[in-house]
Structures are given as structure tokens and as C-alpha cells.
Scaffold this active site. Structure first.
Site, PDB file in Angstrom:
ATOM      1  N   ASP A   9       0.974  -1.146  -0.141  1.00 23.72           N
ATOM      2  CA  ASP A   9      -0.065  -0.086   0.120  1.00 23.72           C
ATOM      3  C   ASP A   9       0.702   1.263  -0.041  1.00 23.72           C
ATOM      4  OD1 ASP A   9      -1.680   2.174   0.534  1.00 23.72           O
ATOM      5  OD2 ASP A   9      -2.940   0.722   1.755  1.00 23.72           O
ATOM      6  N   ILE A  13       0.869   4.106   6.195  1.00 24.10           N
ATOM      7  CA  ILE A  13       0.125   4.177   7.166  1.00 24.10           C
ATOM      8  C   ILE A  13      -0.937   5.409   6.924  1.00 24.10           C
ATOM      9  CG2 ILE A  13      -0.029   4.687   9.777  1.00 24.10           C
ATOM     10  CD1 ILE A  13       2.998   3.537  10.174  1.00 24.10           C
ATOM     11  N   HIS A  14      -2.058   4.942   7.079  1.00 22.21           N
ATOM     12  CA  HIS A  14      -3.174   5.995   6.602  1.00 22.21           C
ATOM     13  C   HIS A  14      -4.480   5.318   7.370  1.00 22.21           C
ATOM     14  CE1 HIS A  14      -5.249   3.244   3.658  1.00 22.21           C
ATOM     15  NE2 HIS A  14      -3.681   2.840   3.515  1.00 22.21           N
ATOM     16  N   GLY A  15      -5.462   6.049   7.165  1.00 18.05           N
ATOM     17  CA  GLY A  15      -6.841   5.704   7.972  1.00 18.05           C
ATOM     18  C   GLY A  15      -7.188   4.064   7.861  1.00 18.05           C
TER      19      GLY A  15
END
EC number: 2.7.1.206
Length: 164
Positions: A9, A13-15
């Protein structure tokens, strides 16, 4: 080391990662494996700040990831691997890290890439890397969010790029 989840991804680090995937992984630590991010101190700081509360985050390149995996000190550590691209996953697996399954979440569209799903765009190197991972025995799971049905990335690759 116990690998609870491995995911490509490029947003890292995201929602979705902080609220769903990190909980799903039940990991003690997120290890971001990216030579590009490893060299970028500002990005490393921001990613560590974005991590879920209580989650340890390390950002390493492939050689360091292999060394840490083989260090007996971490043999009982549960980890969630995050990658920005599939080529570094190939390097990790060829370096001796046994990866059974890889989740493909998001690879943004850029010049030179072709969109194969709503959140995944690939270039020729990405295609070659996913095909190589399959040949190495890694199960490929294309899912942006946990509730999405698993999709066969190789079928999509063959459909868009042609069969090997």
C-alpha cells in the site's frame, strides 16, 4: 518472527491501516520495508506519528528487514509488514523470509502505470514482480479494505497486460 500480515500500500500508514488492518493483523509492530522511505527522515517521522496508539513502527530497507527477521531476539514478535511496491517483497522473499500471503491494497496511478482496479495501478516491473511472487508460492490477495471480497490480481493482470 511471526508475520501476521503483509500488505503493499503505497500510502503506508493511513486511515484504513490504522483503524482496520493494524487491528486485523493483531501485530505488536509495523515494519515498513522501503528503501525510498528508509532514506527520508521527514517521511519516517511522519509515518511514526501516524501509527495507531501503542503500535511500534520501524522503517527499514530489505537487507535490514532480513537481518531483523533472522535475529533470535525477535522470534516471538508479531509483525505487520507494509511495502510501497511488490519488487521489495520479491527481494524479501528471495532473501529467505517465508511469506505465505500478500495483501495488495493501494498502488496509486502515476505516469507509466495502468489502472487494473479502483485502487491499483501497475507498470511492467510491478506486473513482473507479482508474477514472480506467485511463482515463489506467495498467495496474492487484492483487497483495498477488509470488507472487500478478495480478487485475483493475476487474472486482472492477464486481462489488462496479456498473459505471460
Amino acid at each position: 518472527m511471526i508475520i501476521t500480515l503483509a500488505r503493499v500500500d503505497d500510502r503506508l500508514i493511513h486511515g484504513q491501516v490504522t483503524t482496520v488492518w493494524s487491528k486485523e493483523s493483531n501485530a505488536d509492530r509495523i515494519i515498513i520495508v522501503s528503501s525510498e522511505v528508509y532514506k527520508d527522515d521527514i517521511r519516517k517521522t511522519l509515518l511514526k506519528q501516524a501509527a495507531p496508539p501503542g503500535m511500534k513502527v520501524n522503517i527499514v530497507d530489505v537487507p535490514k528487514a532480513i537481518a531483523v527477521y533472522n535475529n533470535p531476539k525477535y522470534q516471538n514478535e508479531k509483525v505487520f509488514y507494509l511495502f510501497t511496491n511488490p519488487r521489495e517483497v520479491v527481494d524479501l522473499v528471495k532473501g529467505g523470509i517465508p511469506l505465505e500471503k500478500l495483501n495488495i491494497g493501494g498502488m496509486q496511478f502515476k505516469q507509466g502505470k495502468t489502472q487494473i482496479s479502483k485502487a491499483v495501478s501497475l507498470d511492467a516491473d510491478d506486473v513482473a514482480a507479482f508474477r514472480e511472487l506467485h511463482q515463489l508460492g506467495v498467495k496474492l490477495d487484492l483487497r483495498v479494505v477488509k470488507t472487500d471480497p478478495s480478487s485475483d490480481i493475476l487474472a486482472k493482470i492477464d486481462e489488462v497486460f496479456g498473459k505471460e
